[in-house]
Design a protein around this motif. Structure first.
Motif, PDB file in Angstrom:
ATOM      1  N   ALA A 181      52.842  -6.410  66.926  1.00 38.43           N
ATOM      2  CA  ALA A 181      53.167  -5.404  65.914  1.00 38.43           C
ATOM      3  C   ALA A 181      53.023  -3.994  66.482  1.00 38.43           C
ATOM      4  O   ALA A 181      53.878  -3.122  66.255  1.00 38.43           O
ATOM      5  N   VAL A 182      51.930  -3.757  67.245  1.00 41.27           N
ATOM      6  CA  VAL A 182      51.701  -2.437  67.840  1.00 41.27           C
ATOM      7  C   VAL A 182      52.822  -2.101  68.823  1.00 41.27           C
ATOM      8  O   VAL A 182      53.381  -0.988  68.821  1.00 41.27           O
ATOM      9  N   GLY A 183      53.153  -3.084  69.674  1.00 37.33           N
ATOM     10  CA  GLY A 183      54.197  -2.842  70.653  1.00 37.33           C
ATOM     11  C   GLY A 183      55.532  -2.531  69.994  1.00 37.33           C
ATOM     12  O   GLY A 183      56.263  -1.629  70.419  1.00 37.33           O
ATOM     13  N   HIS A 184      55.844  -3.274  68.943  1.00 39.65           N
ATOM     14  CA  HIS A 184      57.128  -3.075  68.262  1.00 39.65           C
ATOM     15  C   HIS A 184      57.170  -1.758  67.504  1.00 39.65           C
ATOM     16  O   HIS A 184      58.159  -1.014  67.567  1.00 39.65           O
ATOM     17  N   GLU A 185      56.082  -1.454  66.783  1.00 43.01           N
ATOM     18  CA  GLU A 185      56.062  -0.277  65.920  1.00 43.01           C
ATOM     19  C   GLU A 185      55.939   1.024  66.714  1.00 43.01           C
ATOM     20  O   GLU A 185      56.425   2.064  66.285  1.00 43.01           O
ATOM     21  N   LEU A 186      55.262   0.992  67.871  1.00 37.46           N
ATOM     22  CA  LEU A 186      55.018   2.223  68.624  1.00 37.46           C
ATOM     23  C   LEU A 186      56.011   2.459  69.761  1.00 37.46           C
ATOM     24  O   LEU A 186      56.179   3.599  70.213  1.00 37.46           O
ATOM     25  N   ASN A 187      56.637   1.399  70.243  1.00 38.35           N
ATOM     26  CA  ASN A 187      57.488   1.536  71.418  1.00 38.35           C
ATOM     27  C   ASN A 187      58.694   2.458  71.160  1.00 38.35           C
ATOM     28  O   ASN A 187      58.980   3.361  71.962  1.00 38.35           O
ATOM     29  N   ASN A 188      59.388   2.215  70.065  1.00 39.17           N
ATOM     30  CA  ASN A 188      60.567   3.041  69.758  1.00 39.17           C
ATOM     31  C   ASN A 188      60.211   4.509  69.510  1.00 39.17           C
ATOM     32  O   ASN A 188      60.843   5.410  70.088  1.00 39.17           O
ATOM     33  N   PRO A 189      59.190   4.801  68.654  1.00 35.57           N
ATOM     34  CA  PRO A 189      58.816   6.220  68.481  1.00 35.57           C
ATOM     35  C   PRO A 189      58.378   6.861  69.786  1.00 35.57           C
ATOM     36  O   PRO A 189      58.637   8.049  70.023  1.00 35.57           O
ATOM     37  N   LYS A 217      53.161  14.930  78.942  1.00 34.91           N
ATOM     38  CA  LYS A 217      53.860  13.860  79.653  1.00 34.91           C
ATOM     39  C   LYS A 217      52.886  12.828  80.221  1.00 34.91           C
ATOM     40  O   LYS A 217      53.147  11.611  80.176  1.00 34.91           O
ATOM     41  N   LYS A 218      51.753  13.323  80.711  1.00 38.62           N
ATOM     42  CA  LYS A 218      50.747  12.437  81.286  1.00 38.62           C
ATOM     43  C   LYS A 218      50.189  11.475  80.222  1.00 38.62           C
ATOM     44  O   LYS A 218      50.030  10.270  80.456  1.00 38.62           O
ATOM     45  N   ASN A 219      49.880  11.988  79.054  1.00 36.67           N
ATOM     46  CA  ASN A 219      49.301  11.155  77.994  1.00 36.67           C
ATOM     47  C   ASN A 219      50.326  10.229  77.355  1.00 36.67           C
ATOM     48  O   ASN A 219      49.981   9.143  76.877  1.00 36.67           O
ATOM     49  N   ILE A 220      51.600  10.674  77.368  1.00 29.64           N
ATOM     50  CA  ILE A 220      52.642   9.773  76.889  1.00 29.64           C
ATOM     51  C   ILE A 220      52.748   8.562  77.818  1.00 29.64           C
ATOM     52  O   ILE A 220      52.885   7.418  77.377  1.00 29.64           O
ATOM     53  N   GLU A 221      52.626   8.809  79.110  1.00 34.24           N
ATOM     54  CA  GLU A 221      52.649   7.722  80.086  1.00 34.24           C
ATOM     55  C   GLU A 221      51.445   6.789  79.890  1.00 34.24           C
ATOM     56  O   GLU A 221      51.554   5.553  80.006  1.00 34.24           O
ATOM     57  N   LYS A 222      50.303   7.416  79.586  1.00 35.55           N
ATOM     58  CA  LYS A 222      49.099   6.626  79.332  1.00 35.55           C
ATOM     59  C   LYS A 222      49.291   5.730  78.100  1.00 35.55           C
ATOM     60  O   LYS A 222      48.901   4.557  78.089  1.00 35.55           O
ATOM     61  N   MET A 223      49.900   6.297  77.058  1.00 34.45           N
ATOM     62  CA  MET A 223      50.173   5.513  75.850  1.00 34.45           C
ATOM     63  C   MET A 223      51.131   4.367  76.164  1.00 34.45           C
ATOM     64  O   MET A 223      50.990   3.250  75.638  1.00 34.45           O
ATOM     65  N   ARG A 224      52.102   4.631  77.013  1.00 37.30           N
ATOM     66  CA  ARG A 224      53.053   3.583  77.381  1.00 37.30           C
ATOM     67  C   ARG A 224      52.352   2.413  78.074  1.00 37.30           C
ATOM     68  O   ARG A 224      52.648   1.245  77.812  1.00 37.30           O
ATOM     69  N   LYS A 225      51.399   2.746  78.952  1.00 41.17           N
ATOM     70  CA  LYS A 225      50.653   1.702  79.661  1.00 41.17           C
ATOM     71  C   LYS A 225      49.778   0.887  78.700  1.00 41.17           C
ATOM     72  O   LYS A 225      49.633  -0.328  78.849  1.00 41.17           O
ATOM     73  N   ILE A 226      49.161   1.595  77.738  1.00 45.25           N
ATOM     74  CA  ILE A 226      48.328   0.890  76.754  1.00 45.25           C
ATOM     75  C   ILE A 226      49.172  -0.077  75.934  1.00 45.25           C
ATOM     76  O   ILE A 226      48.773  -1.228  75.685  1.00 45.25           O
ATOM     77  N   ILE A 227      50.358   0.381  75.510  1.00 46.62           N
ATOM     78  CA  ILE A 227      51.262  -0.489  74.751  1.00 46.62           C
ATOM     79  C   ILE A 227      51.668  -1.688  75.601  1.00 46.62           C
ATOM     80  O   ILE A 227      51.746  -2.819  75.113  1.00 46.62           O
ATOM     81  N   LEU A 265      59.161  10.610  74.394  1.00 44.35           N
ATOM     82  CA  LEU A 265      59.343  10.760  75.834  1.00 44.35           C
ATOM     83  C   LEU A 265      60.659  11.485  76.142  1.00 44.35           C
ATOM     84  O   LEU A 265      60.701  12.380  77.007  1.00 44.35           O
ATOM     85  N   THR A 266      61.714  11.143  75.426  1.00 44.19           N
ATOM     86  CA  THR A 266      63.024  11.796  75.622  1.00 44.19           C
ATOM     87  C   THR A 266      62.950  13.281  75.272  1.00 44.19           C
ATOM     88  O   THR A 266      63.451  14.153  76.016  1.00 44.19           O
ATOM     89  N   CYS A 267      62.313  13.584  74.159  1.00 42.93           N
ATOM     90  CA  CYS A 267      62.165  14.986  73.735  1.00 42.93           C
ATOM     91  C   CYS A 267      61.342  15.771  74.732  1.00 42.93           C
ATOM     92  O   CYS A 267      61.608  16.945  75.009  1.00 42.93           O
ATOM     93  N   THR A 268      60.355  15.155  75.295  1.00 40.88           N
ATOM     94  CA  THR A 268      59.497  15.821  76.271  1.00 40.88           C
ATOM     95  C   THR A 268      60.295  16.189  77.519  1.00 40.88           C
ATOM     96  O   THR A 268      60.114  17.269  78.097  1.00 40.88           O
ATOM     97  N   GLU A 269      61.167  15.254  77.945  1.00 44.67           N
ATOM     98  CA  GLU A 269      61.981  15.528  79.130  1.00 44.67           C
ATOM     99  C   GLU A 269      62.924  16.716  78.887  1.00 44.67           C
ATOM    100  O   GLU A 269      63.137  17.560  79.763  1.00 44.67           O
TER     101      GLU A 269
END
Length: 374
Positions: free
Chosen positions: A294-302, A331-341, A307-311
């Protein structure tokens, strides 16, 4: 005016009084004889052997038919009762035990005595007899007679042997407690606890129970023996080798060797507890996997949108040093969130770690790796 009675009149009154006293005494003797006859008949109807033994004359002034039929010897067609006739009916290996019990009962401080021994029938077969007696003493405290009842306990001994045979072959641990100590343990009980019969007999049953369970076990055991509880209870023991085992137990009141005792049924449910533990662990893992999905599905798309907006924001923020640092941090923390997911999506086991106030939370690193920390 009163007249003085003559000698003849006095003699006649004395004779009449003597006759009256004689008749009264005759009636008293008749009553005593009738009572004695009634008691004798009652004693003869008893299935127990009843006797009175006079210590000074070494004779039996009173005995019932059961005692006579068991302990008499026939001489010249006549049944004779004597200490010798009694002794020959007692198994040779038990005679010293009986003599010792009789001698002990004659000591000044004692009033009663008892002994159990093997009785020898004329055909060589044996019975088990239980003799209980009272010591009769004179005013000076000296023993003058012994009055006793002898009961045939053969059937009870046979029943006890059959009972012990059945629980000895039982696949469930069984034990008998009497006077707060083990009196009997079967092989399965010894296998579960790891202790031998010699190590258990005569010890307190609570010794093998782990300390934190002892009070509750004692209370539940007593309630079951008193029929105040009908459901089994669980607790932990430590076996001889220090291993913890889960036990399911019931108990009931019985008679053992003629006295009240308790029979316990003792089952090792450690494997069942392990299966239950594994089942709960699987349920927890399933919950963790469902949560991770559920976490992966609900958080991955947002997260992809962020990440796109940051770029795109990076193109307009390169000229400003402060904006550049904030952009890099974001950007660093977004990457960290991606790894956690990603870790959530790779959870394969249930693992927890300590949190504040004694609480536990899911250990994402351990749960997504090959090893777990419970």
């Amino acid at each position: 005016m009163t007249t003085t009675p003559t000698y003849e009149e006095l003699e006649a009154k004395a004779r009449a009084l003597e006759l009256e006293l004689a008749e009264s005494k005759k009636q008293d003797n008749t009553i005593i004889r009738l009572l004695s006859e009634d008691f004798k008949q009652l004693a003869d109807r008893s299935q127990d052997a009843i006797y009175q033994f006079d210590i000074e004359s070494q004779t039996f002034p009173f005995f019932n038919q059961q005692f006579l039929s068991l302990y008499a010897m026939e001489e010249n067609g006549v049944k004779i009762l004597s200490p010798k006739s009694v002794l020959v009916h007692i198994h040779p290996n038990d005679r010293e035990k009986v003599k010792a019990a009789r001698t002990l009962s004659l000591q000044p401080q004692n009033k009663i005595g008892e002994a159990e021994y093997r009785f020898l029938n004329a055909d060589g077969s044996q019975r088990v007899m239980h003799d209980r007696w009272t010591v009769v003493r004179d005013h000076g405290g000296q023993p003058i007679a012994i009055e006793g009842f002898i009961r045939d306990n053969t059937w009870r001994k046979q029943a006890e042997k059959e009972f012990e045979r059945s629980i000895r072959n039982s696949l469930i641990g069984c034990y008998i407690v009497q006077d707060a100590t083990f009196k009997y343990v079967n092989p399965e009980f010894m296998r579960i606890t790891g202790y031998s019969e010699e190590e258990l007999i005569g010890t307190d049953p609570l010794n093998i129970v782990q300390q934190e369970y002892r009070r509750q076990v004692n209370e539940n055991f007593i309630k079951m023996v008193k029929a105040e509880r009908i459901f089994p209870y669980e607790f932990c023991i430590s076996d001889k080798f220090g291993n913890t085992k889960w036990i399911l137990e019931t108990a009931t009141s019985i008679q053992y060797e003629g006295r009240r005792a308790a029979l316990g049924y003792f089952m090792d449910i450690s494997k069942g507890k392990q299966v239950e533990k594994e089942r709960l662990a699987k349920e927890k893992l399933l919950t963790a996997l469902e949560l991770a999905g559920a976490v992966g599905h609900e958080l991955n798309n947002p997260l992809q949108v962020v990440l796109t907006c940051t770029e795109k924001l990076a193109l307009v923020s390169d000229d400003n040093e402060r904006s550049f640092r904030l952009h890099s941090l974001l950007k660093k923390n977004i990457e960290k969130m991606r790894k956690i997911i990603h870790k959530f999506q790779n959870i394969t086991q249930y693992a927890t770690k300590d949190y504040v106030d004694g609480k536990k939370i899911i250990d994402i690193d351990a749960a997504s790796s090959k090893t777990s920390r419970k």
